[in-house]
Enzyme design. Structure first.
Site, short mmCIF file in Angstrom:
data_model
loop_
_atom_site.label_atom_id
_atom_site.label_comp_id
_atom_site.label_asym_id
_atom_site.label_seq_id
_atom_site.Cartn_x
_atom_site.Cartn_y
_atom_site.Cartn_z
N ASP A 1 1.01 2.40 9.19
CA ASP A 1 0.62 1.65 10.40
C ASP A 1 1.68 1.70 11.50
O ASP A 1 1.39 1.40 12.66
CB ASP A 1 0.33 0.19 10.05
CG ASP A 1 -0.70 0.04 8.96
OD1 ASP A 1 -1.56 0.93 8.85
OD2 ASP A 1 -0.65 -0.95 8.21
N ARG B 1 -4.23 -1.42 10.73
CA ARG B 1 -4.26 -2.89 10.77
C ARG B 1 -4.29 -3.38 12.22
O ARG B 1 -5.12 -2.92 12.99
CB ARG B 1 -3.06 -3.47 10.01
CG ARG B 1 -3.31 -3.55 8.54
CD ARG B 1 -2.41 -4.53 7.89
NE ARG B 1 -1.04 -4.35 8.32
CZ ARG B 1 -0.04 -5.09 7.92
NH1 ARG B 1 -0.27 -6.08 7.11
NH2 ARG B 1 1.17 -4.87 8.34
N GLY C 1 0.84 -1.21 0.00
CA GLY C 1 0.00 0.00 0.00
C GLY C 1 0.86 1.24 0.00
O GLY C 1 1.93 1.26 0.60
N GLN D 1 -6.03 8.83 4.88
CA GLN D 1 -4.81 8.74 5.70
C GLN D 1 -3.58 8.36 4.89
O GLN D 1 -2.45 8.51 5.33
CB GLN D 1 -5.01 7.71 6.82
CG GLN D 1 -6.04 8.13 7.84
CD GLN D 1 -6.62 6.94 8.59
OE1 GLN D 1 -6.23 6.66 9.70
NE2 GLN D 1 -7.57 6.23 7.97
N ARG E 1 -22.97 15.92 20.62
CA ARG E 1 -23.04 14.56 20.08
C ARG E 1 -21.83 13.74 20.49
O ARG E 1 -20.78 14.27 20.84
CB ARG E 1 -23.05 14.60 18.55
CG ARG E 1 -24.40 14.82 17.97
CD ARG E 1 -24.27 14.94 16.46
NE ARG E 1 -25.58 15.13 15.88
CZ ARG E 1 -25.80 15.71 14.70
NH1 ARG E 1 -24.77 16.16 14.00
NH2 ARG E 1 -27.01 15.82 14.23
N GLY F 1 4.85 -7.02 4.42
CA GLY F 1 4.65 -7.94 3.31
C GLY F 1 5.74 -7.77 2.25
O GLY F 1 6.37 -8.74 1.81
#
Ligand code: F6P
Length: 378
Positions: A143, A187, A15, A295, A178, A120
Site C-alpha cells: 500500500d 487500503r 499481509g 498484487q 469498451r 499494524g
C-alpha cells in the site's frame, strides 16, 4: 536447546508482499557475517507465544529466496496480537502476551528482534519496544502508506502487477471499444492506483485522496469519444470513497483468532459499482476487474529486491549498534532510520498537489474532480 551465540530474531507480520524473503535473506547474510546466529519466528508475532514456534535461519535455508514471493516464515494479519483497531486507533496488547513474548526473547538469548510489517505490525512492535523488548522495524506493504519512508518494499511489485493488468486491458478495451474499470488494492491510500494508472496509461484515476463524481467520470469518457478514442481505462483504488462519501467494503468485521472483534473492514467492490453506474449513465459496455491478491504474490521487482536488501542489512546494523525502537526507512538516496512511533503516527497518503498528480493532469488524465489542467498550469 537455546542457541548459544548472540542471536537475532526475525518475524514477518500482517499481509504478505513481494520482498519479504529478500529482507530475511539480507538480514541473515549480514548478521552471520557479524557473528550472530539467526532465528525466524513463525506466523508473525504468534511464534513468540504459546506454542513458541521458530526455526533457525542459516545460509542454506535462506539461499535462493531473494526472488521468492510470500514469506518462508509465514504471517498472519489476525491472531492474538493486535495494536491497531480501525484507522490509527491504538489497542493495548494483553500484558500476559507481552510478558510471554519477552520471556521467549530472553530465553532464546535474542539480542534484537527484527519485525517486518506494515502499520499494524509496527504498532505491535512499538508496544513490544515499550515493554522493554529490543525491536527494530522494517516497513513492508504494497500500500506504501507508512510514514517517514519514501517507499515501502512490495509497493513497486504491486504497481508492476497492476500496470501489467492495465496493459492487457488496454488492447482488449481498444479492440471492443469498451470501458474497462480496474480496481486495485491500497487500503485508504491511492498510491497503487496513481502509479499504475500513470504507468499503464489509465484515462481516469479515482483515489481516496481526491473527491470525484460520476458526472466528471462520464464527461471524461465522452470527451475521449469526441476525440475519436472509443475506449476508456478507469483505475479505481479500493479505498476511494463514493461521491456520497461512502466506502465500499464487506459487511463483516474481521475477527481475531481469539474471537475478539476487530473493527477493520475489508475493502473491495467499488470497481463494479463504478462500472455499473457508468454503463447506466452512458449506455455503454463497461467491464470491471478486481485485481485483488495477485498484487501481493509473485517475485519482487528489481527495485523491491534492492530496497528490501538494503532494509534487511540496515536493520541488522541497528541491532548491532543497539538502536532499538527504530524503523529503517528510505529517504532517497539514503537508507536511514526513524522512531517506529513516528512512522506509524499517521498513514502516508497521496498529496493531491504532488508532481505525479500534476503530471497526470497535464497529460489529460482525469481524477473525476472536474479539474482539467492545462499542461502549463502553475
Ligand atoms: O495491506 C495490504 C492489503 O493487501 C490491502 O491493500 C488490502 O486492503 C488488504 O491487505 C487485504 O487484506 P486480506 O489479505 O486480509 O484480504
Amino acid at each position: 536447546m537455546p542457541p548459544r551465540k548472540p542471536t537475532i530474531g526475525i518475524l514477518t507480520g500482517g499481509g504478505d508482499c513481494p520482498g519479504l524473503n529478500a529482507v530475511i535473506r539480507a538480514a541473515v547474510k549480514s548478521a552471520l557475517r557479524l557473528g550472530y546466529d539467526c532465528v525466524g519466528f513463525l506466523r508473525g508475532y504468534e511464534g513468540l507465544v504459546d506454542p513458541v514456534a521458530y526455526m533457525p535461519l542459516d545460509r542454506q535455508n535462506t539461499a535462493n529466496i531473494l526472488l521468492q514471493g510470500g514469506t518462508i516464515l509465514g504471517s498472519t494479519n489476525k491472531g492474538r496480537f493486535s495494536a491497531l483497531v480501525g484507522e490509527g486507533e491504538r489497542m493495548q496488547i494483553d500484558p500476559e502476551l507481552l510478558n510471554h513474548a519477552a520471556t521467549t526473547v530472553r530465553q532464546l538469548g535474542i539480542t534484537g528482534l527484527i519485525c517486518i510489517g506494515g502499520d499494524g505490525s509496527l504498532a505491535i512492535a512499538q508496544q513490544l519496544h515499550e515493554y522493554g523488548i529490543p525491536v527494530v522495524g522494517v516497513p513492508k506493504t504494497i500500500d506504501n502508506d507508512l510514514g517517514c519512508t519514501a517507499f515501502t518494499f512490495g509497493f513497486d511489485s504491486a504497481v508492476a502487477c497492476a500496470t501489467d493488468a492495465l496493459d492487457r486491458l488496454h488492447t482488449t478495451a481498444a479492440s471492443h471499444e469498451r470501458i474497462m474499470v480496474l480496481e486495485v488494492m491500497g487500503r485508504h491510500a491511492g498510491w497503487i492506483a496513481l502509479h499504475a494508472g500513470i504507468a499503464g496509461g489509465g484515462d481516469v484515476i479515482l483515489l481516496p485522496e481526491i473527491p470525484w463524481t460520476f458526472d466528471n467520470v462520464c464527461r471524461k469518457v465522452l470527451e475521449r469519444e469526441s476525440e475519436g478514442r472509443k475506449y476508456t481505462l478507469i483505475v479505481v483504488a479500493e479505498g476511494a470513497r463514493l461521491p456520497d462519501g461512502g466506502l465500499v467494503h464487506d459487511k463483516h468485521d474481521k475477527h481475531g483468532e481469539d474471537g475478539n472483534e476487530r473493527r477493520q473492514v475489508r475493502l473491495g467492490g467499488i470497481g463494479e459499482i463504478v462500472a455499473q453506474e457508468v454503463a447506466r449513465r452512458l449506455d455503454r459496455e463497461v467491464r470491471a476487474l478486481v485485481l485483488g491478491h495477485l498484487q501481493r504474490g509473485g517475485a519482487p521487482t528489481a527495485f523491491d529486491r534492492v530496497l528490501a536488501t538494503q532494509f534487511g542489512a540496515h536493520a541488522v546494523r541497528l541491532v548491532h549498534n543497539g538502536n532499538f525502537g527504530q524503523m529503517v526507512c528510505y529517504r532517497p538516496p539514503n537508507i536511514e532510520s526513524v522512531p517506529i512511533l513516528e512512522a506509524i503516527r499517521a498513514p502516508a497518503l497521496v498529496d493531491p498537489m504532488s508532481s505525479a498528480v500534476q503530471a497526470a493532469r497535464a497529460l489529460g488524465i482525469g481524477f473525476g474532480d472536474g479539474i482539467n489542467a492545462s499542461p502549463f498550469a502553475q
